[in-house]
Design a protein around this motif. Structure first.
Motif, PDB file in Angstrom:
ATOM      1  N   LEU A   1       0.825  -1.201   0.000  1.00  0.00           N
ATOM      2  CA  LEU A   1       0.000   0.000   0.000  1.00  0.00           C
ATOM      3  C   LEU A   1       0.861   1.254   0.000  1.00  0.00           C
ATOM      4  CD1 LEU A   1      -2.682   1.497   0.179  1.00  0.00           C
ATOM      5  CD2 LEU A   1      -2.632   1.149   2.664  1.00  0.00           C
ATOM      6  N   ALA A   2       1.911   1.262   0.802  1.00  0.00           N
ATOM      7  CA  ALA A   2       2.782   2.442   0.880  1.00  0.00           C
ATOM      8  C   ALA A   2       3.356   2.792  -0.487  1.00  0.00           C
ATOM      9  CB  ALA A   2       3.904   2.194   1.884  1.00  0.00           C
ATOM     10  N   ALA A   3       3.743   1.772  -1.252  1.00  0.00           N
ATOM     11  CA  ALA A   3       4.293   2.027  -2.586  1.00  0.00           C
ATOM     12  C   ALA A   3       3.238   2.645  -3.502  1.00  0.00           C
ATOM     13  CB  ALA A   3       4.815   0.713  -3.188  1.00  0.00           C
ATOM     14  N   LYS A   4       2.007   2.170  -3.410  1.00  0.00           N
ATOM     15  CA  LYS A   4       0.933   2.734  -4.232  1.00  0.00           C
ATOM     16  C   LYS A   4       0.654   4.181  -3.838  1.00  0.00           C
ATOM     17  CE  LYS A   4      -1.411  -1.733  -4.924  1.00  0.00           C
ATOM     18  NZ  LYS A   4      -1.381  -1.783  -6.404  1.00  0.00           N
ATOM     19  N   LEU A   5       0.717   4.479  -2.556  1.00  0.00           N
ATOM     20  CA  LEU A   5       0.470   5.844  -2.088  1.00  0.00           C
ATOM     21  C   LEU A   5       1.523   6.804  -2.624  1.00  0.00           C
ATOM     22  CD1 LEU A   5      -0.413   4.987   1.626  1.00  0.00           C
ATOM     23  CD2 LEU A   5      -2.007   5.869  -0.098  1.00  0.00           C
ATOM     24  N   GLY A   6       2.741   6.284  -2.812  1.00  0.00           N
ATOM     25  CA  GLY A   6       3.827   7.128  -3.299  1.00  0.00           C
ATOM     26  C   GLY A   6       3.649   7.618  -4.719  1.00  0.00           C
ATOM     27  N   TRP A   7       2.706   7.045  -5.460  1.00  0.00           N
ATOM     28  CA  TRP A   7       2.474   7.459  -6.854  1.00  0.00           C
ATOM     29  C   TRP A   7       1.324   8.460  -6.981  1.00  0.00           C
ATOM     30  CZ3 TRP A   7       5.900   6.573 -10.503  1.00  0.00           C
ATOM     31  CH2 TRP A   7       6.784   5.503 -10.352  1.00  0.00           C
ATOM     32  N   ILE A   8       0.690   8.813  -5.869  1.00  0.00           N
ATOM     33  CA  ILE A   8      -0.425   9.754  -5.931  1.00  0.00           C
ATOM     34  C   ILE A   8       0.090  11.183  -6.100  1.00  0.00           C
ATOM     35  CG2 ILE A   8      -2.373  10.711  -4.630  1.00  0.00           C
ATOM     36  CD1 ILE A   8      -2.670   8.026  -3.235  1.00  0.00           C
ATOM     37  N   ASP A   9      -0.498  11.904  -7.038  1.00  0.00           N
ATOM     38  CA  ASP A   9      -0.117  13.307  -7.246  1.00  0.00           C
ATOM     39  C   ASP A   9      -0.369  14.097  -5.969  1.00  0.00           C
ATOM     40  OD1 ASP A   9       0.616  12.856  -9.845  1.00  0.00           O
ATOM     41  OD2 ASP A   9      -1.313  13.480 -10.707  1.00  0.00           O
ATOM     42  N   GLY A  10       0.605  14.883  -5.587  1.00  0.00           N
ATOM     43  CA  GLY A  10       0.464  15.702  -4.393  1.00  0.00           C
ATOM     44  C   GLY A  10       1.053  15.081  -3.147  1.00  0.00           C
ATOM     45  N   VAL A  11       1.360  13.797  -3.188  1.00  0.00           N
ATOM     46  CA  VAL A  11       1.988  13.129  -2.048  1.00  0.00           C
ATOM     47  C   VAL A  11       3.502  13.294  -2.153  1.00  0.00           C
ATOM     48  CG1 VAL A  11       2.418  10.908  -0.915  1.00  0.00           C
ATOM     49  CG2 VAL A  11       0.129  11.457  -1.758  1.00  0.00           C
ATOM     50  N   GLU A  12       4.087  13.848  -1.118  1.00  0.00           N
ATOM     51  CA  GLU A  12       5.524  14.090  -1.120  1.00  0.00           C
ATOM     52  C   GLU A  12       6.283  13.187  -0.157  1.00  0.00           C
ATOM     53  OE1 GLU A  12       6.126  18.220  -0.331  1.00  0.00           O
ATOM     54  OE2 GLU A  12       4.933  18.889  -2.064  1.00  0.00           O
TER      55      GLU A  12
ATOM     56  N   ARG B   1      11.055  -3.415  -2.358  1.00  0.00           N
ATOM     57  CA  ARG B   1       9.975  -2.881  -3.182  1.00  0.00           C
ATOM     58  C   ARG B   1      10.181  -1.382  -3.423  1.00  0.00           C
ATOM     59  NH1 ARG B   1       5.105  -5.223  -3.770  1.00  0.00           N
ATOM     60  NH2 ARG B   1       5.488  -6.493  -1.915  1.00  0.00           N
ATOM     61  N   PHE B   2      10.545  -0.671  -2.364  1.00  0.00           N
ATOM     62  CA  PHE B   2      10.718   0.774  -2.486  1.00  0.00           C
ATOM     63  C   PHE B   2      11.918   1.125  -3.359  1.00  0.00           C
ATOM     64  CE2 PHE B   2       8.863   1.007   2.087  1.00  0.00           C
ATOM     65  CZ  PHE B   2       7.597   0.730   1.578  1.00  0.00           C
ATOM     66  N   ALA B   3      12.940   0.267  -3.331  1.00  0.00           N
ATOM     67  CA  ALA B   3      14.148   0.536  -4.116  1.00  0.00           C
ATOM     68  C   ALA B   3      13.842   0.584  -5.610  1.00  0.00           C
ATOM     69  CB  ALA B   3      15.206  -0.522  -3.823  1.00  0.00           C
ATOM     70  N   LYS B   4      12.842  -0.165  -6.035  1.00  0.00           N
ATOM     71  CA  LYS B   4      12.474  -0.178  -7.449  1.00  0.00           C
ATOM     72  C   LYS B   4      11.827   1.132  -7.886  1.00  0.00           C
ATOM     73  CE  LYS B   4      11.765  -5.182  -7.303  1.00  0.00           C
ATOM     74  NZ  LYS B   4      10.779  -6.286  -7.407  1.00  0.00           N
ATOM     75  N   MET B   5      11.429   1.951  -6.917  1.00  0.00           N
ATOM     76  CA  MET B   5      10.807   3.237  -7.237  1.00  0.00           C
ATOM     77  C   MET B   5      11.828   4.365  -7.345  1.00  0.00           C
ATOM     78  SD  MET B   5       7.584   2.919  -4.581  1.00  0.00           S
ATOM     79  CE  MET B   5       6.878   4.533  -5.010  1.00  0.00           C
ATOM     80  N   GLU B   6      13.042   4.108  -6.890  1.00  0.00           N
ATOM     81  CA  GLU B   6      14.075   5.137  -6.883  1.00  0.00           C
ATOM     82  C   GLU B   6      14.335   5.664  -8.295  1.00  0.00           C
ATOM     83  OE1 GLU B   6      15.564   6.536  -4.446  1.00  0.00           O
ATOM     84  OE2 GLU B   6      15.298   5.222  -2.705  1.00  0.00           O
ATOM     85  N   GLY B   7      14.387   6.987  -8.403  1.00  0.00           N
ATOM     86  CA  GLY B   7      14.731   7.624  -9.678  1.00  0.00           C
ATOM     87  C   GLY B   7      13.610   7.681 -10.688  1.00  0.00           C
ATOM     88  N   ARG B   8      12.439   7.181 -10.344  1.00  0.00           N
ATOM     89  CA  ARG B   8      11.332   7.196 -11.291  1.00  0.00           C
ATOM     90  C   ARG B   8      10.513   8.466 -11.095  1.00  0.00           C
ATOM     91  NH1 ARG B   8       8.557   1.319 -11.472  1.00  0.00           N
ATOM     92  NH2 ARG B   8       7.562   2.331 -13.271  1.00  0.00           N
ATOM     93  N   GLN B   9      10.227   9.093 -12.181  1.00  0.00           N
ATOM     94  CA  GLN B   9       9.545  10.385 -12.131  1.00  0.00           C
ATOM     95  C   GLN B   9       8.139  10.247 -11.537  1.00  0.00           C
ATOM     96  OE1 GLN B   9       9.340  12.343 -15.911  1.00  0.00           O
ATOM     97  NE2 GLN B   9       8.493  14.241 -15.087  1.00  0.00           N
ATOM     98  N   GLY B  10       7.817  11.163 -10.632  1.00  0.00           N
ATOM     99  CA  GLY B  10       6.492  11.188 -10.032  1.00  0.00           C
ATOM    100  C   GLY B  10       6.340  10.287  -8.829  1.00  0.00           C
ATOM    101  N   ALA B  11       7.406   9.620  -8.395  1.00  0.00           N
ATOM    102  CA  ALA B  11       7.309   8.687  -7.265  1.00  0.00           C
ATOM    103  C   ALA B  11       7.862   9.321  -5.999  1.00  0.00           C
ATOM    104  CB  ALA B  11       8.064   7.402  -7.571  1.00  0.00           C
ATOM    105  N   ALA B  12       7.061   9.288  -4.947  1.00  0.00           N
ATOM    106  CA  ALA B  12       7.545   9.651  -3.617  1.00  0.00           C
ATOM    107  C   ALA B  12       7.933   8.343  -2.936  1.00  0.00           C
ATOM    108  CB  ALA B  12       6.461  10.374  -2.827  1.00  0.00           C
TER     109      ALA B  12
END
Length: 492
Positions: free
Chosen positions: A322-333, A351-362
């Motif tokens: 769930l935390a990873a999905k929340l990180g893709w919501i616009d406005g969430v920093e 799981r979170f490491a795969k989000m590193e460097g991807r645009q729009g991901a908190a």
């Protein structure tokens, strides 16, 4: 961990010869990190009673484990519950009877049906009493289920999942032990070993002559062998059929029962989604969405609709789905993923490491923590989420938890989801059964609302929602409360 074998009637004294254990000698051995003892409390020609007792070393249980750095390894029942561990501990003590190989003079007694009574426990089983009963009555036994008294001044649970079982009937000692060695791991659904060819061989050997025709064979195979290829091989080699194993729901077990591996609602529960438009010739099959995904979807839609969602705390974040999905919501920093289990947190970090460097991901920040310990860094965030968390906490401790959240953390919006107990009837669950063996309680919709009102009335307004497919009179499988801080409330 203990088991009692009792034989009544003529020839009962032959049990000692089938076990190859002299009633006058002490049996006390160390087996795989456990002390195993066997004693005869009675041994006559008309009645024999044998008690087996295994005491594992709690340090040995975790020694060499890749999870030995995680303190949560000690918060379990493995030291006490009769499980596959118990079978491995006592196999040497019962090996002669289990394999039907006593001294030659006693071989004719291997096939002799005794009036037997076997008691064992405690078994911490996620299976409801009705299914447990079917496992044994289908073999011709009578079954008695007992629960120990809980010595607490408060109601910890109205009905514990830990049970003591006694089955009795006319049976050979060898067959009774073989059946028990297969059914104990089925009851507990806990495996301490690698499931492969050896396990398939054990099922062939100990299941011979009874498992093929058992009405719950599919359930037994799925909870024992786990994997489709092993199950298929058993069906082909032993039963002479090739096909898929039926689900627990087909066997009468609710798909919403949540053991660690194969019955979790996030894995098995599904709700029909709206059908996509087709060419008009034929209705397209409706895709199924797991209930856990519907929970996440409902939470995400709620957060997306908020005016201020800059900073979010996800309590009990587990592996971070769930935390990873929340990180893709616009406005969430910022997303703080709070979890007490180091094992789950390591998976979340991957799981979170795969989000590193991807645009729009908190990218979420993992935080080691618990609802029972105050953490200054969790104060003043816009949103706090407790997704399927509260039912894992003893009811009498919830007041303290909510006091910390409401008066110390003070989120602008608090989102809480929990199972709707009324919906368990739709899953054909027993009245006191719970969806997960770690649930301390489950509430009806009215009980959930009353609880929210008890702490939210002067500070938060509450909007209640249902999640999942609705059944008339029972509501929806999950209930959600969205609690918004009142404008007039003094946040600090």
């Amino acid at each position: 961990m203990q088991m009692v074998i009792r034989a009544l009637g003529e020839g009962a004294g032959m049990i000692s010869h089938l076990l190859a254990k002299n009633p006058s000698n002490e049996y006390d051995r160390e087996e795989k990190g456990a002390r195993v003892r066997l004693v005869y409390t009675k041994c006559t020609e008309e009645e024999t009673e044998v008690v087996l007792y295994a005491t594992p070393d709690p340090i040995e249980l975790v020694k060499g484990s890749p999870d030995n750095y995680d303190i949560t390894q000690y918060i379990n029942d493995r030291e006490f519950a009769v499980s596959s561990l118990f079978c491995s501990y006592i196999r040497s003590a019962l090996g002669t009877a289990l394999n039907g190989k006593p001294k030659e003079a006693y071989l004719p007694w291997v096939g002799h049906p005794f009036q037997l009574e076997l008691s064992f426990g405690p078994v911490a089983s996620n299976l409801p009493d009705g299914i447990v009963e079917q496992l044994f009555t289908a073999l011709g036994y009578e079954l008695r289920v007992e629960r120990g008294e809980l010595p607490y001044s408060f109601e910890l649970k109205s009905r514990s999942t830990a049970r003591y079982l006694t089955f009795s009937g006319q049976q050979t000692l060898q067959n009774a032990l073989r059946q028990l060695f297969v059914l104990i791991p089925v009851l507990d659904d806990y495996k301490h070993y690698f499931i492969g060819e050896d396990e398939l061989d054990k099922i062939r050997r100990y299941g011979e002559g009874w498992l093929e025709d058992h009405p719950l064979r599919d359930l037994i195979l799925k909870r024992t062998l786990r994997f489709g290829d092993l199950i298929g091989r058993y069906n082909e080699e032993v039963a002479g059929t090739v096909g898929s194993v039926g689900t627990e729901k087909e066997a009468g077990v609710s798909a919403d029962v949540e053991p660690e591996a194969d019955l979790a609602p996030e894995d098995e529960e599904s709700t029909a989604a709206p059908a996509a438009a087709d060419d008009g010739e034929q209705d397209a099959p409706q895709p199924k969405i797991r209930l856990n995904e519907l929970r996440y979807q409902a939470i995400i839609e709620t957060v997306e609709a908020l005016a201020d969602k800059t900073s979010i705390v996800d309590f009990g974040s587990g592996e971070g789905k769930l935390a990873a999905k929340l990180g893709w919501i616009d406005g969430v920093e910022r997303v703080l993923a709070v979890e007490p289990s180091a094992v789950a947190q390591l998976r979340a970090i991957d799981r979170f490491a795969k989000m590193e460097g991807r645009q729009g991901a908190a990218v979420p920040t993992p935080v080691s923590g618990s609802l029972f310990y105050f953490d200054e860094s969790l104060r003043g965030h816009n949103v706090m989420i407790l997704c399927e968390v509260i039912e894992h906490i003893d009811e009498h401790r919830l007041a303290r938890v909510m006091d910390t959240i409401v008066h110390e953390y003070r989120p602008e919006v608090l989102i809480v989801t929990t199972p709707n107990k009324e919906y368990n009837r739709v899953y054909e669950m027993e009245d006191e059964a719970m969806r997960h063996n770690d649930h301390r309680f489950e509430w009806t919709r009215e009980e959930f609302r009353d609880w929210c009102d008890s702490w939210a009335s002067d500070r938060y307004t509450v909007d209640w929602k249902g999640i999942g497919e609705e059944a008339e009179g029972f509501g929806q499988p999950t209930q959600m409360a969205v609690c918004t801080l009142r404008k007039e409330a003094n946040r600090w």
